[in-house]
Write an enzyme that holds these catalytic residues in place. Sequence first.
Site, short mmCIF file in Angstrom:
data_model
loop_
_atom_site.label_atom_id
_atom_site.label_comp_id
_atom_site.label_asym_id
_atom_site.label_seq_id
_atom_site.Cartn_x
_atom_site.Cartn_y
_atom_site.Cartn_z
N LYS A 22 -13.78 1.29 -3.96
CA LYS A 22 -14.83 1.69 -3.02
C LYS A 22 -15.95 2.41 -3.78
CE LYS A 22 -11.85 2.43 0.99
NZ LYS A 22 -11.26 3.45 1.86
N HIS A 26 6.98 -27.27 2.22
CA HIS A 26 6.14 -28.38 1.77
C HIS A 26 5.04 -27.87 0.85
CE1 HIS A 26 8.20 -31.04 4.58
NE2 HIS A 26 8.33 -29.92 5.28
N GLU A 57 0.84 -1.20 0.00
CA GLU A 57 0.00 0.00 0.00
C GLU A 57 0.88 1.26 0.00
OE1 GLU A 57 -4.38 0.38 1.60
OE2 GLU A 57 -3.01 0.84 3.24
O1 LIG Z 1 -9.01 2.87 9.74
P1 LIG Z 1 -9.91 3.09 8.59
O2 LIG Z 1 -10.11 4.54 8.28
O3 LIG Z 1 -11.23 2.38 8.81
O4 LIG Z 1 -9.25 2.47 7.32
C1 LIG Z 1 -9.01 1.11 7.17
C2 LIG Z 1 -8.18 0.85 5.94
O5 LIG Z 1 -8.93 1.10 4.78
C3 LIG Z 1 -8.50 1.96 3.77
O6 LIG Z 1 -9.19 1.69 2.61
C4 LIG Z 1 -7.02 2.05 3.52
O7 LIG Z 1 -6.65 1.55 2.28
C5 LIG Z 1 -6.20 1.41 4.61
O8 LIG Z 1 -4.95 2.03 4.61
C6 LIG Z 1 -6.86 1.57 5.94
O9 LIG Z 1 -6.04 1.07 6.95
#
Ligand SMILES: O=P(O)(O)OC[C@H]1O[C@H](O)[C@H](O)[C@@H](O)[C@@H]1O
Length: 520
Positions: A452, A348, A319
Amino acid sequence: MSHWDRFQKHFVRYSNLGFSIDISRMAFEDDLLTKMAGRIEAAYKDMVALEGGAIANPDEKRMVGHYWLRNSQLAPSAELKQEIDETLTATLDYAADIHAGKVLAANGKKFTRVLVVGIGGSALGPQLVANAITPATPPMEISFLDNTDPDGIDRVMAQIGDELATTITIVISKSGGTKETRNGMLEAERAYKAAGLDFAKHAVAVTGVGSELDKHATAQGWLKRFPMWDWVGGRTSLMSAVGTLAAALQGVDVRQFLAGAAAMDVETRQRPAVENASMLLALMWYHAGKGQGLKDMVVLPYKDRLVLFSKYLQQLVMESLGKEHDLDGKVVNQGIAVYGNKGSTDQHAYVQQLRDGVNNFFVTFIEVGKARDAAAFEVEPGFTSGDYLQGFLRGTRKALAEKGRESITLSIPELNAFNLGLLIGLFERAVSFYASLVNINAYHQPGVEAGKKAATEFLNQLAQVRGALTATGRTAAEVAGKLGIDAEDAFHMLTHLAANGQARVVSLGAGPAGDQFAAV
Ligand SMILES: O=P(O)(O)OC[C@H]1O[C@H](O)[C@H](O)[C@@H](O)[C@@H]1O
């Protein structure tokens, strides 16, 4: 040069820590450090600026402060230092109060169990710690909801069973708006309600001040809230409240964990590249993948408790380094693929390909000196299971080298809180250095957003597709035409609805185009 000579030349040891890095089995040229001198110098400069509070994440206009979490003296202002210190102490005190029964479950009994709801950087770190450094019989058991998979959630809740009444749930989300985590929270809330329990009296939030989650927790009167800061990235947040509360609840010596990372920070801050373990790691990554990530990093810890370390590093490295653009806006498509599990188990499984197959990787062995706490047991005269584990590590390293397959070996004296902190510090700094060497921003994740957004669109359209179902049946193309959406999307939505009892398959055609779906 003999192996022995090369080993002596490229073996760096920090005797005070019992830590060593061996890069002798990486086939880099002698002049690598000379050739890279300019970039190395720039990387050191970048690190000084970053640790000093510069906007090291320019795209999000944020400071990058994870190194301050284990040495708050570094924080660029007295206010930040105070916030770091107070939050750390607050999480440790809160855990102590729970252990001492000063904070009780709604039924007046002591909390016995922890449920963490979070994903990505808000889950992987706490999961690693839970596996790697909690005592064999921790004061509280821990479970995780780290996905929006209802079947997975049901299983975790079933495992908790009646103990839910004395389970404290920590909902962790830096942004406070991550859907998987919100769903996990709502599912947990439902389970408490079904058991006749008040979720708010069992819930704690770790999140950014003012976030959706923060507001929700305040409105519902949750037990407690701990802050997360915008200057700490999710994947480097383990030493903030994200990790310290859950770790302390499980009996981990959190201050030792932080001290380990701080010790590695010290060792890798000023030393010249030739003896700087983090810089050497970054340089080896550069050498192996020609600065373009052409080789994958296989992480092979020979210790069961480190089984999640490769997953943790996968997020940290991929990431951070997997970026389309460099800092000048040029398309570079950078990154290093990371995978692995544990040795000798992997011998293995996929190690066959590593020795004989496509040579597109380098291995990072992690060696732990101390085999076990209990007394040694000889599985055959003169040999313990630990001797075998060590034999398999050394044997695999040698077997790979014979076939021109490169490897790095990291060694720690034993696996404890301090040494896990040290390893995390080592890799965090290697990532920072490597990002400088290849001129990218390691601290944002713009690519994550595309999936997303598409998922949100899918969900909006799913509701429309459900509404467009008729009693007699329609094909995906008919539904899509009516709603003005993509026919393939409509097909997948209809199939999903049918699999979950929300649509009926009237008839299956020769292919997707002929399938008819109706309302139930
Ligand atoms: O801690 P949050 O804001 O819920 O984010 C949770 C995760 O989701 C995101 O999409 C990022 O890609 C991550 O880097 C992050 O740790």
